[in-house]
Design a protein around this motif. Structure first.
Motif, short mmCIF file in Angstrom:
data_model
loop_
_atom_site.label_atom_id
_atom_site.label_comp_id
_atom_site.label_asym_id
_atom_site.label_seq_id
_atom_site.Cartn_x
_atom_site.Cartn_y
_atom_site.Cartn_z
N PRO A 166 0.83 -1.21 0.00
CA PRO A 166 0.00 0.00 0.00
C PRO A 166 0.86 1.26 0.00
O PRO A 166 1.89 1.33 0.65
CB PRO A 166 -0.80 -0.12 1.30
CG PRO A 166 0.05 -0.99 2.18
CD PRO A 166 0.74 -1.95 1.27
N VAL A 167 0.39 2.26 -0.73
CA VAL A 167 1.06 3.56 -0.80
C VAL A 167 0.20 4.65 -0.17
O VAL A 167 0.69 5.52 0.54
CB VAL A 167 1.40 3.92 -2.25
CG1 VAL A 167 1.97 5.35 -2.35
CG2 VAL A 167 2.37 2.93 -2.84
N ALA A 168 -1.10 4.58 -0.42
CA ALA A 168 -2.00 5.61 0.11
C ALA A 168 -3.40 5.02 0.25
O ALA A 168 -3.81 4.15 -0.53
CB ALA A 168 -2.03 6.83 -0.80
N LEU A 169 -4.11 5.51 1.25
CA LEU A 169 -5.50 5.09 1.49
C LEU A 169 -6.27 6.32 1.95
O LEU A 169 -5.79 7.08 2.80
CB LEU A 169 -5.56 4.00 2.56
CG LEU A 169 -6.96 3.54 2.98
CD1 LEU A 169 -7.63 2.78 1.86
CD2 LEU A 169 -6.89 2.67 4.24
N SER A 170 -7.47 6.52 1.40
CA SER A 170 -8.23 7.72 1.77
C SER A 170 -9.71 7.50 1.54
O SER A 170 -10.12 6.53 0.89
CB SER A 170 -7.77 8.93 0.94
OG SER A 170 -8.32 8.87 -0.36
N ASP A 171 -10.49 8.44 2.06
CA ASP A 171 -11.88 8.52 1.65
C ASP A 171 -11.92 8.98 0.20
O ASP A 171 -10.94 9.56 -0.31
CB ASP A 171 -12.62 9.54 2.53
CG ASP A 171 -12.82 9.04 3.95
OD1 ASP A 171 -12.91 7.82 4.14
OD2 ASP A 171 -12.88 9.89 4.87
N PRO A 172 -13.04 8.75 -0.52
CA PRO A 172 -13.11 9.15 -1.92
C PRO A 172 -12.82 10.64 -2.11
O PRO A 172 -13.29 11.49 -1.34
CB PRO A 172 -14.55 8.83 -2.32
CG PRO A 172 -14.94 7.71 -1.40
CD PRO A 172 -14.25 8.01 -0.10
N GLY A 173 -12.02 10.97 -3.13
CA GLY A 173 -11.76 12.35 -3.47
C GLY A 173 -10.57 12.97 -2.79
O GLY A 173 -10.29 14.16 -3.01
#
Length: 221
Positions: A166-173
């Motif tokens: 994994p590199v990045a994880l976020s809520d949409p947008g």
């Protein structure tokens, strides 16, 4: 060999039966006499308020909370089909909202008050307790992340790659990729369905859905 960047959307939905029902009533009367119209609306509102106070019974009753709007009274002179002004007609209205924690009690009460003169049932909205909503949201978020990982892994193996990190994880947008801005997960409320086949009104809520989406970016090699 440079890493291959994989960006995916993970999603998950959980369904749960409704635990609460919020009913919205409108007490409305019309008449040619202002004082009489106001008195009828006031009396009906007071009756409903007494019943809801009895149903609330501190913290043990089927009603979790209830409220009412301010009583509104106004007059207007309608026009007839010939374009002539008619005598003044007065209107008196007040809204009442009640949250029931027992859906059977809600169905019984709505079935009774819906037959009363001057009372209109505007609708019922189904919901969950705050604790249940938070618990389901947390579970749906965890499953959405697992879904994102599974998607990225499939994409990577399809390209002949075996390592996915994994590199990045976020809520949409929030990954800066121009996607829609994030929206907090909310139950998808169902309208009340009424079964009028019996002597009382039977309200049948559909299950509520908690839907969560996440955006994730992975490096595969």
């Amino acid at each position: 060999m440079a890493d291959t960047i994989i960006t995916v959307q993970g999603e998950y939905e959980l369904r749960h039966p409704a635990e609460r029902g919020t009913v919205r009533l409108l007490v409305a009367y019309d008449g040619e006499d202002r004082e009489e119209t106001l008195a009828l609306a006031t009396q009906r509102h007071q009756q409903l308020a007494r019943e809801l106070r009895d149903l609330q019974e501190g913290t043990s009753g089927p009603v979790a909370q209830w409220s009412s709007d301010s009583l509104r009274v106004w007059g207007e002179r309608p026009w007839n089909q010939e374009g002539r002004r008619l005598p003044v007609v007065f209107h008196a209205q007040v809204g009442v909202e009640a949250v029931f924690g027992e859906l059977g009690a809600l169905s019984d009460w709505v079935g009774v008050v819906s037959l009363l003169d001057g009372v209109q049932v505007e609708g019922v909205t189904w919901g969950l307790t705050e604790a249940r909503r938070q618990s389901l949201t947390q579970e749906a978020r965890r499953r959405a992340v697992e879904n994102a990982v599974a998607k990225a892994t499939v994409y990577a193996t399809s390209l002949g790659l075996s390592s996915v990190r994994p590199v990045a994880l976020s809520d949409p947008g929030m990954l800066g990729d121009g996607a829609a801005p994030p929206q907090p997960p909310q139950p998808m409320f169902a309208r009340a369905a009424a079964d009028l086949g019996g002597a009382t009104l039977a309200l049948k809520p559909e299950d509520l859905t908690i839907a969560v989406q996440v955006h994730a970016r992975f490096a595969a090699s």
